[in-house]
Design an enzyme around this catalytic site. Sequence first.
Site, PDB file in Angstrom:
ATOM      1  N   CYS A  49       0.824  -1.206   0.000  1.00 31.15           N
ATOM      2  CA  CYS A  49       0.000   0.000   0.000  1.00 31.15           C
ATOM      3  C   CYS A  49       0.865   1.267   0.000  1.00 31.15           C
ATOM      4  O   CYS A  49       2.005   1.244   0.464  1.00 31.15           O
ATOM      5  CB  CYS A  49      -0.876   0.024   1.232  1.00 31.15           C
ATOM      6  SG  CYS A  49      -1.775  -1.501   1.495  1.00 31.15           S
ATOM      7  N   ARG A  85       4.991   0.243  -6.250  1.00 32.79           N
ATOM      8  CA  ARG A  85       5.001  -0.578  -5.036  1.00 32.79           C
ATOM      9  C   ARG A  85       4.057  -1.770  -5.157  1.00 32.79           C
ATOM     10  O   ARG A  85       4.153  -2.715  -4.397  1.00 32.79           O
ATOM     11  CB  ARG A  85       4.577   0.270  -3.832  1.00 32.79           C
ATOM     12  CG  ARG A  85       5.560   1.389  -3.519  1.00 32.79           C
ATOM     13  CD  ARG A  85       4.956   2.350  -2.519  1.00 32.79           C
ATOM     14  NE  ARG A  85       4.711   1.727  -1.244  1.00 32.79           N
ATOM     15  CZ  ARG A  85       5.536   1.787  -0.206  1.00 32.79           C
ATOM     16  NH1 ARG A  85       6.654   2.458  -0.307  1.00 32.79           N
ATOM     17  NH2 ARG A  85       5.235   1.203   0.924  1.00 32.79           N
ATOM     18  N   GLU A 103      17.978 -17.014  -8.413  1.00 28.17           N
ATOM     19  CA  GLU A 103      17.569 -15.644  -8.726  1.00 28.17           C
ATOM     20  C   GLU A 103      17.064 -15.539 -10.171  1.00 28.17           C
ATOM     21  O   GLU A 103      16.074 -14.849 -10.444  1.00 28.17           O
ATOM     22  CB  GLU A 103      18.754 -14.686  -8.470  1.00 28.17           C
ATOM     23  CG  GLU A 103      18.542 -13.244  -8.859  1.00 28.17           C
ATOM     24  CD  GLU A 103      17.349 -12.573  -8.196  1.00 28.17           C
ATOM     25  OE1 GLU A 103      16.763 -13.128  -7.257  1.00 28.17           O
ATOM     26  OE2 GLU A 103      16.972 -11.485  -8.655  1.00 28.17           O
ATOM     27  N   HIS A 127      17.544 -35.720  -8.679  1.00 32.75           N
ATOM     28  CA  HIS A 127      16.911 -36.300  -7.496  1.00 32.75           C
ATOM     29  C   HIS A 127      15.404 -36.061  -7.500  1.00 32.75           C
ATOM     30  O   HIS A 127      14.777 -36.039  -6.454  1.00 32.75           O
ATOM     31  CB  HIS A 127      17.557 -35.745  -6.221  1.00 32.75           C
ATOM     32  CG  HIS A 127      19.003 -36.118  -6.097  1.00 32.75           C
ATOM     33  ND1 HIS A 127      19.411 -37.403  -5.807  1.00 32.75           N
ATOM     34  CD2 HIS A 127      20.138 -35.398  -6.287  1.00 32.75           C
ATOM     35  CE1 HIS A 127      20.745 -37.455  -5.792  1.00 32.75           C
ATOM     36  NE2 HIS A 127      21.197 -36.250  -6.095  1.00 32.75           N
ATOM     37  N   LYS A 134      13.366 -14.250 -11.190  1.00 27.64           N
ATOM     38  CA  LYS A 134      13.154 -13.116 -12.095  1.00 27.64           C
ATOM     39  C   LYS A 134      12.212 -13.509 -13.215  1.00 27.64           C
ATOM     40  O   LYS A 134      11.280 -12.796 -13.546  1.00 27.64           O
ATOM     41  CB  LYS A 134      14.517 -12.694 -12.663  1.00 27.64           C
ATOM     42  CG  LYS A 134      14.768 -11.257 -12.826  1.00 27.64           C
ATOM     43  CD  LYS A 134      15.149 -10.478 -11.609  1.00 27.64           C
ATOM     44  CE  LYS A 134      14.239 -10.555 -10.446  1.00 27.64           C
ATOM     45  NZ  LYS A 134      14.757 -10.098  -9.203  1.00 27.64           N
ATOM     46  N   TRP A 152      -3.046  -2.581  -1.489  1.00 26.75           N
ATOM     47  CA  TRP A 152      -2.684  -3.942  -1.902  1.00 26.75           C
ATOM     48  C   TRP A 152      -3.468  -4.848  -0.968  1.00 26.75           C
ATOM     49  O   TRP A 152      -3.200  -4.900   0.230  1.00 26.75           O
ATOM     50  CB  TRP A 152      -1.179  -4.138  -1.744  1.00 26.75           C
ATOM     51  CG  TRP A 152      -0.642  -5.410  -2.295  1.00 26.75           C
ATOM     52  CD1 TRP A 152      -0.344  -5.697  -3.597  1.00 26.75           C
ATOM     53  CD2 TRP A 152      -0.300  -6.582  -1.544  1.00 26.75           C
ATOM     54  NE1 TRP A 152       0.156  -6.966  -3.700  1.00 26.75           N
ATOM     55  CE2 TRP A 152       0.189  -7.540  -2.466  1.00 26.75           C
ATOM     56  CE3 TRP A 152      -0.363  -6.932  -0.198  1.00 26.75           C
ATOM     57  CZ2 TRP A 152       0.618  -8.806  -2.083  1.00 26.75           C
ATOM     58  CZ3 TRP A 152       0.050  -8.192   0.186  1.00 26.75           C
ATOM     59  CH2 TRP A 152       0.533  -9.117  -0.758  1.00 26.75           C
ATOM     60  N   LYS A 164       6.263  -3.980  -4.308  1.00 25.88           N
ATOM     61  CA  LYS A 164       7.697  -3.668  -4.243  1.00 25.88           C
ATOM     62  C   LYS A 164       8.233  -3.823  -2.833  1.00 25.88           C
ATOM     63  O   LYS A 164       9.327  -4.323  -2.628  1.00 25.88           O
ATOM     64  CB  LYS A 164       7.926  -2.240  -4.746  1.00 25.88           C
ATOM     65  CG  LYS A 164       9.380  -1.810  -4.753  1.00 25.88           C
ATOM     66  CD  LYS A 164      10.186  -2.627  -5.745  1.00 25.88           C
ATOM     67  CE  LYS A 164      11.666  -2.329  -5.691  1.00 25.88           C
ATOM     68  NZ  LYS A 164      12.453  -3.424  -6.280  1.00 25.88           N
ATOM     69  N   GLU A 172       8.479 -14.143 -11.947  1.00 30.11           N
ATOM     70  CA  GLU A 172       7.696 -13.014 -11.436  1.00 30.11           C
ATOM     71  C   GLU A 172       7.262 -12.053 -12.534  1.00 30.11           C
ATOM     72  O   GLU A 172       6.208 -11.431 -12.415  1.00 30.11           O
ATOM     73  CB  GLU A 172       8.407 -12.280 -10.302  1.00 30.11           C
ATOM     74  CG  GLU A 172       9.631 -11.512 -10.695  1.00 30.11           C
ATOM     75  CD  GLU A 172      10.285 -10.787  -9.518  1.00 30.11           C
ATOM     76  OE1 GLU A 172       9.564 -10.331  -8.620  1.00 30.11           O
ATOM     77  OE2 GLU A 172      11.515 -10.684  -9.508  1.00 30.11           O
ATOM     78  N   ASN A 182      -1.568   2.090   6.100  1.00 27.84           N
ATOM     79  CA  ASN A 182      -0.717   0.966   5.675  1.00 27.84           C
ATOM     80  C   ASN A 182      -0.423   0.130   6.905  1.00 27.84           C
ATOM     81  O   ASN A 182      -0.211   0.690   7.983  1.00 27.84           O
ATOM     82  CB  ASN A 182       0.623   1.468   5.131  1.00 27.84           C
ATOM     83  CG  ASN A 182       0.502   2.106   3.774  1.00 27.84           C
ATOM     84  OD1 ASN A 182      -0.577   2.157   3.199  1.00 27.84           O
ATOM     85  ND2 ASN A 182       1.617   2.623   3.270  1.00 27.84           N
ATOM     86  N   GLY A 183      -0.352  -1.175   6.750  1.00 28.23           N
ATOM     87  CA  GLY A 183      -0.065  -2.040   7.896  1.00 28.23           C
ATOM     88  C   GLY A 183      -1.269  -2.919   8.184  1.00 28.23           C
ATOM     89  O   GLY A 183      -2.181  -3.036   7.350  1.00 28.23           O
TER      90      GLY A 183
HETATM   91  C1  F6R Z   1      12.046  -9.924  -6.454  1.00 30.56           C
HETATM   92  C2  F6R Z   1      12.032  -8.988  -5.345  1.00 30.56           C
HETATM   93  C3  F6R Z   1      11.658  -9.494  -3.996  1.00 30.56           C
HETATM   94  C4  F6R Z   1      12.431  -8.726  -2.901  1.00 30.56           C
HETATM   95  C5  F6R Z   1      11.909  -9.132  -1.523  1.00 30.56           C
HETATM   96  C6  F6R Z   1      12.701  -8.466  -0.416  1.00 30.56           C
HETATM   97  O1  F6R Z   1      12.482  -9.325  -7.634  1.00 30.56           O
HETATM   98  O2  F6R Z   1      12.289  -7.835  -5.513  1.00 30.56           O
HETATM   99  O3  F6R Z   1      11.850 -10.862  -3.884  1.00 30.56           O
HETATM  100  O4  F6R Z   1      13.780  -9.009  -3.023  1.00 30.56           O
HETATM  101  O5  F6R Z   1      10.567  -8.779  -1.401  1.00 30.56           O
HETATM  102  O6  F6R Z   1      12.652  -7.082  -0.528  1.00 30.56           O
HETATM  103  P1  F6R Z   1      13.712  -6.160   0.176  1.00 30.56           P
HETATM  104  O7  F6R Z   1      15.023  -6.379  -0.467  1.00 30.56           O
HETATM  105  O8  F6R Z   1      13.198  -4.763  -0.040  1.00 30.56           O
HETATM  106  O9  F6R Z   1      13.728  -6.544   1.624  1.00 30.56           O
END
Ligand code: F6R
Length: 613
Positions: free
Chosen positions: A2, A27, A486, A509, A490, A79, A608, A493, A105-106
Amino acid sequence: MCGIVGYIGKSPAPSILISGLRRLEYRGYDSAGMAVLEDGSIIVTKSPGKVASLQEKARAEWPSERFENASTGIAHTRWATHGPPTELNAHPHLDETGAIALVHNGIIENYRPLRARLENKGHHFVSETDTEVLSHLIGESYKGDLFQAVCDALHQVEGTFGIAVISAKEPGKIITARRGSPIVIGVGDGETIVASDASAIISHTRQVIYLEDNDIAVVTANDVEIRDLDQVPVTREIAELGYDSGATEKGGFEHFMLKEIHEQPESLANAIRGRLDFNLGTSVLSGMGTSARDLSEIQRVVFLGCGTSLHAGLVGEYAFEDLADIHAEVEQAAEFRYRNPIISRSDLVVAISQSGETADTLAAVREANQKGAFVMGLCNVVGSTIARETGRGIYLHAGPEISVASTKAFTCQVVVMLMMALKMGRSRRFSREEGIKLAREIERVPELVEKTIQQSDKIAEIAARYAQCEHAFFIGRGYLYPVALEGALKLKEISYIHAEGYHAAELKHGPIALLQEGTPVIALATDIAGKDKTLGNVEECRARGARILGVITEGDKEAAEFMDDVIEVPACHPLVSTIPTAVALQILSYHIAHARGCEIDQPRNLAKSVTVE
Ligand code: F6R
């Protein structure tokens, strides 16, 4: 997650609120709303979907003079957590009288008993949210002083909040408060902006105040007065934002993700600048806050993080063990906080978080602090909660990362951890000459990444061949195992392709059962220890009909023979090669998602900054 924007000043609030919400779109959200004070009443507009829909709706519903006249308002991108993303569940929420509006937010954890009590007293709720309880509580507590009413209400709630509140009975002020969810106040010339994130403020002013947990502020156009929840005045310094509004715009790129991929040579150079000492063969990281002697007393390093930051921590684990000869572990922050982790004073706990606001990582930091560990943060967002609560740490200097899919933060996290491992390694194990050699390799990282980015067109051509797949497997060993994880994250997502990252040896396995004719396997096989074994695993995949895309070291003809397609990254130190390899996979994922027409910067269901657990 949010987003909150509040405005009070001399300009028409609705357009400022809308443009603030747009800056928070990255976000992640699924509905939006705003409330403005106009002519002694509160006008609310809400809409499921995008901020653009909210803007259209407001324009259709409000005569233009109402748009022009309102100079105080609050707005929100939601969100969904409690209840689906409908108009009724969108914020702002009103109290029973309709005179008070709140954005939040929260999570209010005790909202159920509070709601039941209020309903018994005759309150009517229109949404399924936890937030609406708070607006009703404020209304119930209101006895002619909004500040006091918000304090009283906040004393009754459990959970986390960043809020902004306005009242038709007290125009000319916004009340804002935080606990566990960030609030930044932008101090302008005759105007003040409240936001959950500085990107909504930067186009107005660079002077900001970060609220601390349990701060509550009365904000007017010309003043900010801050107290704690017991109403004791507190002083918070005004800080200057270290970037300008251009950093939060696309700058000619089609997507923020693409822009941020291309920014990496510069952001990596910023992360490295002034931090390598070629004379002593070490790094200068005052944020680690320990003397060489203290460093030699550290028995173990524990990295904490979520998602991409967790993957960076895995690279850190290898780097610390190999370079500094120190026992290193990586923990999912969400797991660490609920176990009873064994932590001692000789442990260095490194919390890795781009945003510095991730709820699980923050809670893990608090747990490690409780247990007396030496805790430090590796954050990108300056002044973020984790950066402040750890009290010591290293900023990435990657610049604002807007795209939900993390790119430049990951590579900067890795490069900073390599520099940390270099510093530890020099104080424990290796010679000046070895240190200088590694420092020189780290110094090359921006150039190595630049060379990788130059292959973007070739990678786009390869991506077109994989764009229609349903599943993909990423495999790697050693330093490249975290990069495989990773790469898979990527791809899934942003393209919605089902992608899994595995240790190359682990495939046989179980997961190998899923390989069929043409299933893509992305094999990370640059020149590192274990490459030959990975090539052996590639053979196993080929034998089952998989189509192999290899990421290999430039000019490695032998490795190329095993692959159907290859992406080449420049030759470099094996640990350093994790960075260009990750960049190659970012570019691949971007082009695959682009070819599939996905919404790259705002993938579905994602946010985000994940400020709920
Ligand atoms: C994926 C991504 C998320 C963040 C995760 C942690 O591309 O961005 O997996 O890495 O939500 O976020 P931070 O680094 O802000 O704690």
